[in-house]
Write an enzyme that holds these catalytic residues in place. Structure first.
Site, PDB file in Angstrom:
ATOM      1  N   ASP A  92      -8.605  -2.470   4.992  1.00 44.50           N
ATOM      2  CA  ASP A  92      -7.512  -1.657   4.457  1.00 44.50           C
ATOM      3  C   ASP A  92      -7.885  -0.198   4.672  1.00 44.50           C
ATOM      4  O   ASP A  92      -8.697   0.355   3.927  1.00 44.50           O
ATOM      5  CB  ASP A  92      -7.321  -1.991   2.980  1.00 44.50           C
ATOM      6  CG  ASP A  92      -6.235  -1.145   2.319  1.00 44.50           C
ATOM      7  OD1 ASP A  92      -5.803  -0.148   2.934  1.00 44.50           O
ATOM      8  OD2 ASP A  92      -5.841  -1.479   1.193  1.00 44.50           O
ATOM      9  N   TYR A 130      -9.044  -1.337  -4.391  1.00 41.92           N
ATOM     10  CA  TYR A 130      -7.619  -1.161  -4.702  1.00 41.92           C
ATOM     11  C   TYR A 130      -6.833  -1.408  -3.419  1.00 41.92           C
ATOM     12  O   TYR A 130      -7.153  -0.851  -2.373  1.00 41.92           O
ATOM     13  CB  TYR A 130      -7.320   0.256  -5.226  1.00 41.92           C
ATOM     14  CG  TYR A 130      -5.843   0.447  -5.458  1.00 41.92           C
ATOM     15  CD1 TYR A 130      -5.255   0.077  -6.663  1.00 41.92           C
ATOM     16  CD2 TYR A 130      -5.011   0.936  -4.451  1.00 41.92           C
ATOM     17  CE1 TYR A 130      -3.893   0.194  -6.853  1.00 41.92           C
ATOM     18  CE2 TYR A 130      -3.653   1.054  -4.632  1.00 41.92           C
ATOM     19  CZ  TYR A 130      -3.094   0.688  -5.840  1.00 41.92           C
ATOM     20  OH  TYR A 130      -1.746   0.795  -6.016  1.00 41.92           O
ATOM     21  N   LYS A 190      -0.009   5.742   4.265  1.00 42.97           N
ATOM     22  CA  LYS A 190      -0.233   7.082   3.707  1.00 42.97           C
ATOM     23  C   LYS A 190      -0.101   8.209   4.745  1.00 42.97           C
ATOM     24  O   LYS A 190       0.997   8.671   5.010  1.00 42.97           O
ATOM     25  CB  LYS A 190      -1.591   7.145   3.009  1.00 42.97           C
ATOM     26  CG  LYS A 190      -1.609   6.408   1.679  1.00 42.97           C
ATOM     27  CD  LYS A 190      -2.878   6.714   0.922  1.00 42.97           C
ATOM     28  CE  LYS A 190      -2.948   5.936  -0.384  1.00 42.97           C
ATOM     29  NZ  LYS A 190      -2.147   6.491  -1.456  1.00 42.97           N
ATOM     30  N   TYR A 232       2.892   4.456 -13.295  1.00 44.47           N
ATOM     31  CA  TYR A 232       1.895   3.989 -14.263  1.00 44.47           C
ATOM     32  C   TYR A 232       2.130   4.487 -15.685  1.00 44.47           C
ATOM     33  O   TYR A 232       1.183   4.634 -16.448  1.00 44.47           O
ATOM     34  CB  TYR A 232       0.476   4.392 -13.808  1.00 44.47           C
ATOM     35  CG  TYR A 232       0.136   3.906 -12.428  1.00 44.47           C
ATOM     36  CD1 TYR A 232      -0.044   2.540 -12.199  1.00 44.47           C
ATOM     37  CD2 TYR A 232       0.039   4.778 -11.353  1.00 44.47           C
ATOM     38  CE1 TYR A 232      -0.337   2.068 -10.931  1.00 44.47           C
ATOM     39  CE2 TYR A 232      -0.252   4.314 -10.076  1.00 44.47           C
ATOM     40  CZ  TYR A 232      -0.438   2.969  -9.881  1.00 44.47           C
ATOM     41  OH  TYR A 232      -0.730   2.516  -8.633  1.00 44.47           O
TER      42      TYR A 232
HETATM   43  N1  PMP Z   1      -4.396   0.300  -0.134  1.00 43.47           N
HETATM   44  C1  PMP Z   1      -5.083   1.414  -0.435  1.00 43.47           C
HETATM   45  C2  PMP Z   1      -6.521   1.518  -0.007  1.00 43.47           C
HETATM   46  C3  PMP Z   1      -4.468   2.454  -1.118  1.00 43.47           C
HETATM   47  O1  PMP Z   1      -5.166   3.552  -1.433  1.00 43.47           O
HETATM   48  C4  PMP Z   1      -3.103   2.341  -1.475  1.00 43.47           C
HETATM   49  C5  PMP Z   1      -2.372   3.433  -2.220  1.00 43.47           C
HETATM   50  N2  PMP Z   1      -3.134   4.231  -3.052  1.00 43.47           N
HETATM   51  C6  PMP Z   1      -2.421   1.157  -1.129  1.00 43.47           C
HETATM   52  C7  PMP Z   1      -3.102   0.163  -0.471  1.00 43.47           C
HETATM   53  C8  PMP Z   1      -0.977   0.960  -1.493  1.00 43.47           C
HETATM   54  O2  PMP Z   1      -0.158   1.802  -0.736  1.00 43.47           O
HETATM   55  P1  PMP Z   1       1.300   2.176  -1.243  1.00 43.47           P
HETATM   56  O3  PMP Z   1       1.118   2.991  -2.484  1.00 43.47           O
HETATM   57  O4  PMP Z   1       1.876   2.953  -0.100  1.00 43.47           O
HETATM   58  O5  PMP Z   1       2.014   0.904  -1.491  1.00 43.47           O
END
Ligand code: PMP
Length: 424
Positions: free
Chosen positions: A245, A148, A274, A20
Site C-alpha cells: 500500500d 492503516y 493521495k 472521525y
Molecule cells: N492506505 C493508506 C496507507 C492511507 O494512508 C490511506 C489514507 N490515509 C488510505 C489507504 C485510504 O485512502 P482514502 O482516504 O483515499 O480512502
C-alpha cells in the site's frame, strides 16, 4: 449568495459531518476561503502554511498553474464518461506512465475512486487470483500491527486492531492474521518470527498487505526496509501475494519515488492514491503483475468483479498526468531532501522538551510523538496562531508539507509544531 462566517459555521454545525467526529463536531472547523502555493487563506484573511498537504496529497501546493491548466483543458473536452466499453487518452496515458514508474513486473492498472477502494480492489485481486489458482481456502490476509489501509470494511480488517477500533466491529469484520508491529531497526529475531508466521498461515492466507517503510495513519512509525525483503521472500516461497500500500508513501514522500525502492523489491499488487493527482481530485489505482491478471482472467468469473461509476474519471486522470509530469524531471528529490534536512534540524531539539517521547524524520515527513494524547483543539489553535496548519492525532504532532515548501516555510512549520507541542 455570499454568506458570512457565523452563518456558514452555523450551517456547517447543523448539517455537515466531518471526519472521525460526532454530529455536530466538538469544535468549529477553520473556514478556508482559498489556497495558493503552500498557503491556506482563512475566511478572516489569515494566511497559514499548510503542514499537512491536505492529508499528504497536495505535493505541488495549491493552484499550481500546470495542474490548473490541465484541469481546465480536460473540462473543455469532457469531464466524465463511463469506463465500461469506452476509454480515453487521459486514462491510457496515466496507466502507461504508472507502469513505467512502478517497480518491475507491475503491468496492469485498475483505476479506482479513492485509496480505500484501491485497497478493496487489491484484496479482491488477491482473493480472486487465489480462487482461480485452485486455493479457495486462501482467503485471509496477513499484516503487521500499527498499519492503516482505509476506512471501508475490508481495509479496516487490516488496520491496527487497536487504533482501527476493531472492538467496535467484533463479529462483523473477518479476523485477519497479525504480526507484531515492525521495529524501527533491523531485528533478526523479529524477521524470523515474521517469516515463520507467513509459513504457518500459508494454507489460509491469500496475501500479505503492508505499508512499505512508513506506517502512516496507524501511528507514523518507520521500519527497516529489510523486513520488506523478508516478506517478499516468504510470500514468494509460499505462493502468497504481496500487496504494498503506497497510498501514503508513493510519489516521493519518503525520499524514493516509491517506498518499495528502499528495499529494492517488487510486489505482486500495489496501491497508489493521495498525491497521484497532486491532491486535486480523488483518484487511486491498484496495479498488478501479469501473473495476477492472468489468473483472475482465466478464473470462474471471467474477469475482475469490480467497476465503479466514476472509474477512470478523465478530469482526475488529466490532472494526475500533469502531476506526474511535474515530478518527471526529478527535482522533487532535492526538495524532499531539503525539507528532510530542515525538519531534522528543527525538530531534533524538541526531543529534550518534557512530554516528548520521540522525534523522527524521513523524507518529507516529520513526527513528534508525545508521551500523552494530544489536546487536539489547543495544539491546532497554537499552530494556527504561529501561522501553520497541522492536524495532530492520538499522541502525534506531525507534518507532511507540500514539496514546494521552501526553507522559510519549513522553519515556520517547525515553529508551528513547537507551539503545538507546548500547547498540546
Ligand atoms: N492506505 C493508506 C496507507 C492511507 O494512508 C490511506 C489514507 N490515509 C488510505 C489507504 C485510504 O485512502 P482514502 O482516504 O483515499 O480512502
Amino acid at each position: 449568495m455570499k454568506k458570512g462566517v457565523p452563518e456558514l459555521l452555523a450551517l456547517d454545525r447543523a448539517h455537515v459531518w466531518h471526519p472521525y467526529g460526532p454530529m455536530p463536531g466538538r469544535s468549529d472547523p477553520y473556514l478556508v476561503e482559498s489556497a495558493r502555493g503552500v498557503r491556506l487563506r482563512l475566511f478572516d484573511g489569515r494566511e497559514i502554511v499548510d503542514g499537512m498537504s491536505s492529508w499528504w496529497a497536495a505535493i505541488h501546493g495549491y493552484r499550481h498553474p500546470v495542474l490548473d491548466a490541465a484541469l481546465a483543458e480536460q473540462a473543455g473536452r469532457m469531464s466524465h464518461v463511463m469506463f465500461g466499453g469506452l476509454t480515453h487518452q487521459p486514462a491510457i496515458d496515466l496507466a502507461s506512465t504508472l507502469v513505467e514508474l512502478a517497480p518491475d513486473g507491475l503491468e496492469h492498472v485498475f483505476l479506482c475512486d479513492s485509496g480505500s477502494i484501491s485497497v478493496e480492489v487489491a484484496i479482491k485481486m488477491a482473493l480472486q487470483a487465489q480462487l482461480a489458482r485452485g486455493h479457495p481456502a486462501r482467503r485471509r490476509l496477513l499484516t503487521w500491527r500499527g498499519g492503516y489501509h482505509g476506512d471501508t470494511f475490508h481495509p479496516m480488517t487490516v488496520c491496527d486492531p487497536d487504533g482501527g477500533m476493531h472492538s467496535l466491529w467484533t463479529g462483523v469484520l473477518p479476523v485477519q492474521v497479525f504480526a507484531q508491529a515492525p521495529p524501527a531497526e533491523f531485528d533478526p529475531g523479529y524477521a524470523a518470527e515474521l517469516e515463520a508466521l507467513v509459513e504457518r498461515h500459508a494454507g489460509e492466507v491469500a496475501a500479505v498487505i503492508v505499508e512499505p517503510v512508513v506506517q502512516g495513519a496507524g501511528g507514523m512509525r518507520f521500519h527497516h526496509p529489510e523486513y520488506l525483503r523478508v516478506l517478499r521472500r516468504a510470500t514468494e516461497a509460499n505462493g502468497i501475494f504481496l500487496i504494498l500500500d503506497e497510498i501514503a508513501t508513493g510519489f516521493g514522500r519518503t525520499g524514493e519515488f516509491f517506498a518499495a525502492e528502499h528495499a529494492g523489491i517488487s510486489p505482486d499488487i500495489m496501491c497508489v492514491g493521495k498525491a497521484l493527482t497532486g491532491g486535486y481530485l480523488t483518484l487511486a489505482a491498484a496495479l498488478c503483475t501479469g501473473e495476477v491478471a492472468a489468473a483472475i482472467s482465466a478464473g470462474a468469473g471471467g474477469g475482475l468483479a469490480h467497476g465503479p461509476t466514476f472509474m477512470g474519471n478523465p478530469l482526475a486522470c488529466a490532472v494526475a498526468n500533469a502531476s506526474l509530469g511535474l515530478l518527471a524531471d526529478g527535482t522533487w528529490r532535492a526538495r524532499v531532501r531539503a525539507i528532510e534536512n530542515g525538519l531534522r534540524g528543527g525538530l531534533e531539539p524538541l526531543r529534550d522538551i518534557p512530554g516528548v517521547a520521540d522525534v523522527r524524520v524521513l523524507g518529507a515527513i516529520g513526527v513528534v510523538q508525545l508521551d500523552h494524547p494530544v489536546e487536539m483543539a489547543a495544539a491546532t489553535a497554537a499552530a494556527v496562531a504561529e501561522g501553520v496548519w497541522l492536524r495532530p492525532f492520538r499522541d502525534l504532532i506531525y507534518t507532511m508539507p507540500p514539496y514546494v515548501a521552501d526553507d522559510e516555510d519549513v522553519s515556520r512549520i517547525v515553529a508551528g509544531i513547537a507551539a503545538a507541542v507546548a500547547a498540546g
